[in-house]
Design an enzyme around this catalytic site. Sequence first.
Site, short mmCIF file in Angstrom:
data_model
loop_
_atom_site.label_atom_id
_atom_site.label_comp_id
_atom_site.label_asym_id
_atom_site.label_seq_id
_atom_site.Cartn_x
_atom_site.Cartn_y
_atom_site.Cartn_z
N VAL A 166 0.90 -1.16 0.00
CA VAL A 166 0.00 0.00 0.00
C VAL A 166 0.94 1.21 0.00
O VAL A 166 1.61 1.50 1.00
CB VAL A 166 -0.92 0.02 1.24
N PRO A 167 1.02 1.92 -1.15
CA PRO A 167 2.15 2.84 -1.38
C PRO A 167 2.02 4.19 -0.69
O PRO A 167 1.90 5.24 -1.34
CB PRO A 167 2.15 2.99 -2.90
N CYS A 168 2.09 4.19 0.64
CA CYS A 168 2.04 5.45 1.38
C CYS A 168 3.27 6.30 1.08
O CYS A 168 3.27 7.50 1.34
CB CYS A 168 1.89 5.19 2.88
N HIS A 169 4.31 5.67 0.52
CA HIS A 169 5.52 6.44 0.20
C HIS A 169 5.29 7.42 -0.96
O HIS A 169 6.12 8.27 -1.21
CB HIS A 169 6.68 5.49 -0.14
N ARG A 170 4.15 7.29 -1.65
CA ARG A 170 3.87 8.20 -2.77
C ARG A 170 3.22 9.50 -2.31
O ARG A 170 2.80 10.31 -3.13
CB ARG A 170 2.98 7.50 -3.81
#
Lengths: 198, 157
Positions: A166-170
């Site tokens: 789940v790409p919270c880094h984006r």
Amino acid sequence: MAEMTAALSNGRLAAPSPELLARFGALAEAEGLIDVAYTTYDAPFGLLVLGGTSNGLVRLAFDPLETVVDDLSERISPRVLAAPGRFDGVRRQLDEYFAGSRRHFDVAIDLRLAGSAFRRAVLAAADAIPYGQVRSYGEVARSAGSPAAVRAVGSALGANPVCVVVPCHRVLRSDGSISGYAGGPERKDFLLRLEGSR
Amino acid sequence: MSVQLPPFQQLLDSHAADVYRFVRAMVGPVDADDVFQETFLAALRAYPSLTDASGLRAWIFTIARHKAVDSFRGAARRAVPTGVLPDEVAVDPARGHDPQLWDGVRALPPKQRAAVVHRYVHDLAYDEIGALLDCSADAARRSVHEGIRKLRTTWQK
């Protein structure tokens, strides 16, 4: 007498074989007795801990193995076992992702550790950000339906139980600078560079 | 109010080797694997409903002892005459293989057998053995001594 008790103590040399332990794991799995399975994944920037339930991937963490396993045991169920086989699919997809050949994860996610409905909505909004793109916290707050809750969005992303997948880094500050990340800012930077957005 | 149990994997990592040695001494090398599996499967089934996290080691050994005794009864029923026995049995000292001695151990009554194994295979003190067998340290000592006395009558070296 002493010789006999010494012979008895030779029984200490026996040990369960790795095959026996593996068969136990397989039997426990077949009987549906593993509530939480876990394994580790050797990522380019260090070890990741993966946790799974029958619903899907429940944890992908940068924290030390013991910390993660204790937390899963406490929050989900103490029937926790190392079960690397359950993660073969995720492992392959992570290999492809870190090799740059996969842009989207196709794995079942169990968001039970995410907390409130709001936090789930924030993670769903983060999940919708395409590979190679970034959004600001304000933009994520708007897509999660709570435009004023910018700070709460930050906390929700910071508590993402399933990092990377789940790409919270984006999600970045509106000036494009990197703010906090569970795995540290250098890992966030690594992921963004891998995806070509920095 | 639920108790905080450690992750089951931790229980397995801490006790698998001792439980395996225990059941191997109790039922022999042929049935040890099955009894080991049954012990940990039974423990895993019951684990979430445990109300006390303080005596996990004693709990797992109690399950192992019951499974070993069940298996032993089953094996006695299944036993078939083997005809002529070989005069000599190959001994592998590195693995502590001494068939005559272990046959003697497995011929002991279950409590004495468990007490002897805990004392000499696990090197436990009598109070620890008592805790595992749910009896006093004195009773544990008597079980060990009685078991050893019987073993001496059949064991010669």
